[in-house]
Design a protein around this motif. Sequence first.
Motif, short mmCIF file in Angstrom:
data_model
loop_
_atom_site.label_atom_id
_atom_site.label_comp_id
_atom_site.label_asym_id
_atom_site.label_seq_id
_atom_site.Cartn_x
_atom_site.Cartn_y
_atom_site.Cartn_z
N UNK A 82 0.83 -1.21 0.00
CA UNK A 82 0.00 0.00 0.00
C UNK A 82 0.86 1.25 0.00
N UNK A 83 1.88 1.29 0.87
CA UNK A 83 2.75 2.47 0.97
C UNK A 83 3.49 2.70 -0.34
N UNK A 84 4.07 1.65 -0.90
CA UNK A 84 4.80 1.78 -2.16
C UNK A 84 3.87 2.21 -3.28
N UNK A 85 2.66 1.66 -3.32
CA UNK A 85 1.71 1.99 -4.37
C UNK A 85 1.27 3.46 -4.30
N UNK A 86 1.20 3.99 -3.08
CA UNK A 86 0.80 5.39 -2.92
C UNK A 86 1.77 6.34 -3.62
N UNK A 87 3.04 5.92 -3.68
CA UNK A 87 4.05 6.75 -4.32
C UNK A 87 3.80 6.90 -5.82
N UNK A 88 3.06 5.96 -6.39
CA UNK A 88 2.75 6.04 -7.82
C UNK A 88 1.79 7.19 -8.12
N UNK A 89 1.20 7.78 -7.08
CA UNK A 89 0.32 8.93 -7.26
C UNK A 89 1.11 10.22 -7.45
N UNK A 90 2.41 10.19 -7.16
CA UNK A 90 3.24 11.36 -7.38
C UNK A 90 3.31 11.63 -8.88
N UNK A 104 18.74 8.49 -9.05
CA UNK A 104 18.87 7.70 -10.27
C UNK A 104 19.23 6.26 -9.94
N UNK A 105 20.12 6.08 -8.97
CA UNK A 105 20.54 4.74 -8.58
C UNK A 105 19.38 3.98 -7.94
N UNK A 106 18.59 4.68 -7.11
CA UNK A 106 17.44 4.05 -6.49
C UNK A 106 16.37 3.68 -7.51
N UNK A 107 16.18 4.55 -8.49
CA UNK A 107 15.17 4.27 -9.50
C UNK A 107 15.59 3.12 -10.41
N UNK A 116 12.54 -7.10 -5.35
CA UNK A 116 13.25 -6.13 -6.19
C UNK A 116 12.29 -5.11 -6.79
N UNK A 117 12.79 -3.88 -6.92
CA UNK A 117 12.02 -2.82 -7.57
C UNK A 117 12.96 -1.98 -8.42
N UNK A 118 12.38 -1.05 -9.16
CA UNK A 118 13.18 -0.20 -10.02
C UNK A 118 13.22 -0.70 -11.45
N UNK A 175 6.69 2.59 -8.62
CA UNK A 175 6.34 4.01 -8.63
C UNK A 175 7.28 4.88 -9.45
N UNK A 176 8.51 4.41 -9.73
CA UNK A 176 9.40 5.19 -10.60
C UNK A 176 9.24 4.82 -12.07
N UNK A 177 8.96 3.55 -12.34
CA UNK A 177 8.83 3.09 -13.72
C UNK A 177 7.40 3.14 -14.23
N UNK A 178 6.43 3.16 -13.31
CA UNK A 178 5.00 3.14 -13.65
C UNK A 178 4.62 1.88 -14.42
#
Length: 227
Positions: A82-90, A104-107, A116-118, A175-178
Amino acid sequence: MEIENEFTKIASLIGERARALILWSLLDQKAYTASELSIIADISRQSVSNHLSKLIDAKLVCADKQGRHRYFRLTDENIAHVIESMASLIPHKKIEIKKNANAEKLSFARTCYDHLAGKISVEIVNALLNKNIICLDKDSFTVTEFGEKWFDEIGINIDNLKNKNRSFAHKCLDWTERKHHIAGALGNAILEKFLEKDFIRKKKNSREILITTVGKKFFYEKLNISL
């Protein structure tokens, strides 16, 4: 009205700045002391204790006692999702504008709670789909017969994962790649196996993931991903 009232309670808990920072920091799956979380949220020790009590009452956070210390963590992967998904609203433009070297490294490669994410996670999904190792099934991924053999070769037993008391392989919006990456038992198994084989490494005190030389070779030879 009961459901609406409960929903607004949860929304208000998450929406407060200090609590939002606490929840965001716990996405790295580490457990933190109240003192550490007070530094992260930039609030007093007394204030962080009050915030943590509210999060515990709402079952968003739980505490483990070890010796004289209490360590706080997210209750389970559903909270993290839920928390990670909320960031996709940015708005995506704001993410692009605020990017710096560390961002950039985090994304590119990071952990999302226990998987894994990014960008790398999305590329892995695309490669697994293209090779018919996995396939889409509404809100989740399934593993093909060929995929079971492929995963077995790298040490991941699909039958064992399906027997776990959790989601097998649901889609998690990056949330960074959508775009979606793999969460659930399979997502966690992939992360742990890649760490075990030293394909990737966790950066200390960060959610950032580093790709090793061994990992680059594996990704190219097994998934046609050039890094």
